[in-house]
Write an enzyme that holds these catalytic residues in place. Structure first.
Site, PDB file in Angstrom:
ATOM      1  N   ARG A  81       0.836  -1.203   0.000  1.00 35.71           N
ATOM      2  CA  ARG A  81       0.000   0.000   0.000  1.00 35.71           C
ATOM      3  C   ARG A  81       0.873   1.256   0.000  1.00 35.71           C
ATOM      4  O   ARG A  81       0.542   2.256  -0.636  1.00 35.71           O
ATOM      5  CB  ARG A  81      -0.950  -0.029   1.201  1.00 35.71           C
ATOM      6  CG  ARG A  81      -2.056   1.005   1.096  1.00 35.71           C
ATOM      7  CD  ARG A  81      -3.131   0.774   2.134  1.00 35.71           C
ATOM      8  NE  ARG A  81      -2.628   0.916   3.493  1.00 35.71           N
ATOM      9  CZ  ARG A  81      -3.320   0.600   4.590  1.00 35.71           C
ATOM     10  NH1 ARG A  81      -4.545   0.132   4.480  1.00 35.71           N
ATOM     11  NH2 ARG A  81      -2.798   0.763   5.779  1.00 35.71           N
ATOM     12  N   LYS A 183      -2.674   6.460   1.465  1.00 37.84           N
ATOM     13  CA  LYS A 183      -2.550   6.969   2.832  1.00 37.84           C
ATOM     14  C   LYS A 183      -1.704   8.239   2.830  1.00 37.84           C
ATOM     15  O   LYS A 183      -0.574   8.273   3.351  1.00 37.84           O
ATOM     16  CB  LYS A 183      -1.954   5.877   3.728  1.00 37.84           C
ATOM     17  CG  LYS A 183      -2.551   5.872   5.120  1.00 37.84           C
ATOM     18  CD  LYS A 183      -2.310   4.535   5.792  1.00 37.84           C
ATOM     19  CE  LYS A 183      -2.451   4.609   7.289  1.00 37.84           C
ATOM     20  NZ  LYS A 183      -3.716   5.099   7.782  1.00 37.84           N
ATOM     21  N   GLU A 219     -16.303   5.831   4.531  1.00 36.85           N
ATOM     22  CA  GLU A 219     -15.566   5.351   5.699  1.00 36.85           C
ATOM     23  C   GLU A 219     -15.514   6.460   6.729  1.00 36.85           C
ATOM     24  O   GLU A 219     -16.174   7.495   6.572  1.00 36.85           O
ATOM     25  CB  GLU A 219     -14.169   4.886   5.295  1.00 36.85           C
ATOM     26  CG  GLU A 219     -13.290   5.972   4.684  1.00 36.85           C
ATOM     27  CD  GLU A 219     -11.879   5.483   4.368  1.00 36.85           C
ATOM     28  OE1 GLU A 219     -11.365   4.611   5.076  1.00 36.85           O
ATOM     29  OE2 GLU A 219     -11.288   6.013   3.418  1.00 36.85           O
TER      30      GLU A 219
END
Ligand code: PLP
Ligand code: COI
Length: 340
Positions: A81, A183, A219
């Protein structure tokens, strides 16, 4: 010797430990990287990270298992990620092997800070990459740093496992074709106003809806959603603008393979919320935190929290996942990285 901390009451916050890892990217290549005791960073005032928020991070945890080993949960997925995050932010990609080596070295060097089994605390691992070279025009920095530090942590939400109260946010977290799926530090900077507002109003977190139509569940600021329908199906939002949570992806495997539950990853219209029996937030920091209530203006949606502050299915998911992480339940192949 383990540090003498009041493990059960440390909360979720930064606590400097003995060693951190630093590697520098310069002239087109990463250096070898090394551990240091220096917890400060000196870089140009015009660094890419300061001027244009050119930074991304990861979060994972090290656990002491029942039989006394120190393990990390699926760090290979965090490595992958972060490669995606670096690519999207035009930071130099940290190769998977380098990431894993740095994480394992940092945990080993701070082994006394890994909370003991059964203490309720874990060692949070925070790798990050930032543009350190000077920029003035909008462009990627030519020099960067990859760092890893660790900090022992307790539960993310104050008061531990309790039903959370969420607010449907009036703000957006991620643009439709933006950076919600990586992220990036900037995703969190822009959520600070919304989270403070929610806290001031007595909520624990925000539920963000998709910013294009404001009709689908996305989310929260730091975790993915998981719902259980009245007929016991585990449902989680599918969206290209949420962070692909490693905890959520793991829980879907646990639900299917360990608990034999029906699972769906699909778009979830907010209008379906009233049909959901249970709700939880899942993430490294959140683990699985039960949601008791979601408030949207003058409408309230409540969820089952009858089994020790959780719904019965969320409870089973929680017990199985933490059982796998703490070595009480056999893990699927490749999920557990043993550090000592
Ligand atoms: N969503 C957001 C916005 C997050 O910050 C996090 C935390 O990393 C998650 C979801 C959960 O992801 P993971 O389970 O990989 O920790
Ligand atoms: C995590 O769960 O690792 C997170 O990054 C959530 C939050 C601390 C930002």
């Amino acid at each position: 010797m383990k540090k003498n901390l009041d493990w059960a009451n440390i909360g979720f916050g930064y606590r400097p430990t003995d060693y951190r890892y630093v590697s520098t990217f310069k002239d087109g290549a990463w250096d070898e990287g090394a551990l240091t005791t220096d917890d400060t960073v000196t870089i140009s005032e015009s660094a890419g990270v300061f001027q244009y928020a050119q930074t991304c991070f990861e979060g994972m945890k090290a656990y002491t298992t029942e039989d006394g080993h120190t393990v990390i949960f699926r760090p290979d997925l965090n490595a992958e990620r972060m490669m995606d995050s670096c690519e999207r932010l035009r930071l130099p990609v940290v190769p998977k092997e380098k990431f894993l080596d740095a994480v394992v070295k940092t945990v080993r060097a701070n082994i006394d800070w890994v909370p003991p089994y059964g203490s309720g605390a874990t060692l949070y691992i925070r790798p990050f990459v930032m543009g350190t070279g000077p920029v003035l025009g909008v462009q990627p920095a030519k020099e960067s740093q990859f760092r890893v530090f660790v900090s022992p942590v307790g539960p993310y939400f104050k008061g531990g496992v309790r039903p959370l109260k969420l607010k449907v946010s009036g703000y957006d977290r991620a643009a439709p074709v933006g950076t919600g799926h990586v992220k990036a530090g900037l995703n969190y900077a822009m959520s600070l106003y919304a989270i403070e507002e929610a806290h001031h109003q007595g909520y624990d977190e925000n539920m963000y809806l998709d910013s294009r139509t404001r009709t689908y569940v996305e989310e929260t600021g730091g975790a993915n959603f998981l719902f259980v329908t009245r007929d016991g199906t585990v449902v989680t939002p599918k969206s290209s603008t949420i962070l692909p949570s490693i905890t959520r992806r793991s829980l879907m495997v646990v639900a299917k393979e360990y608990l034999g539950l029906k699972c769906e990853e699909r778009e979830i219209p907010f209008a379906e919320l009233g049909e959901m029996a249970e709700c939880g937030l899942c993430g490294t920091a959140a683990v699985i935190s039960p949601v008791g209530k979601v408030v949207d203006g003058d409408k309230e949606y409540t969820f089952d929290t009858s089994d020790g502050n959780m719904g019965p299915t969320v409870r089973k998911l929680y017990e199985t996942l933490t059982g796998i992480q703490m070595g009480r339940i056999e893990a699927p192949k490749g999920w557990i990285c043993t550090v000592d």
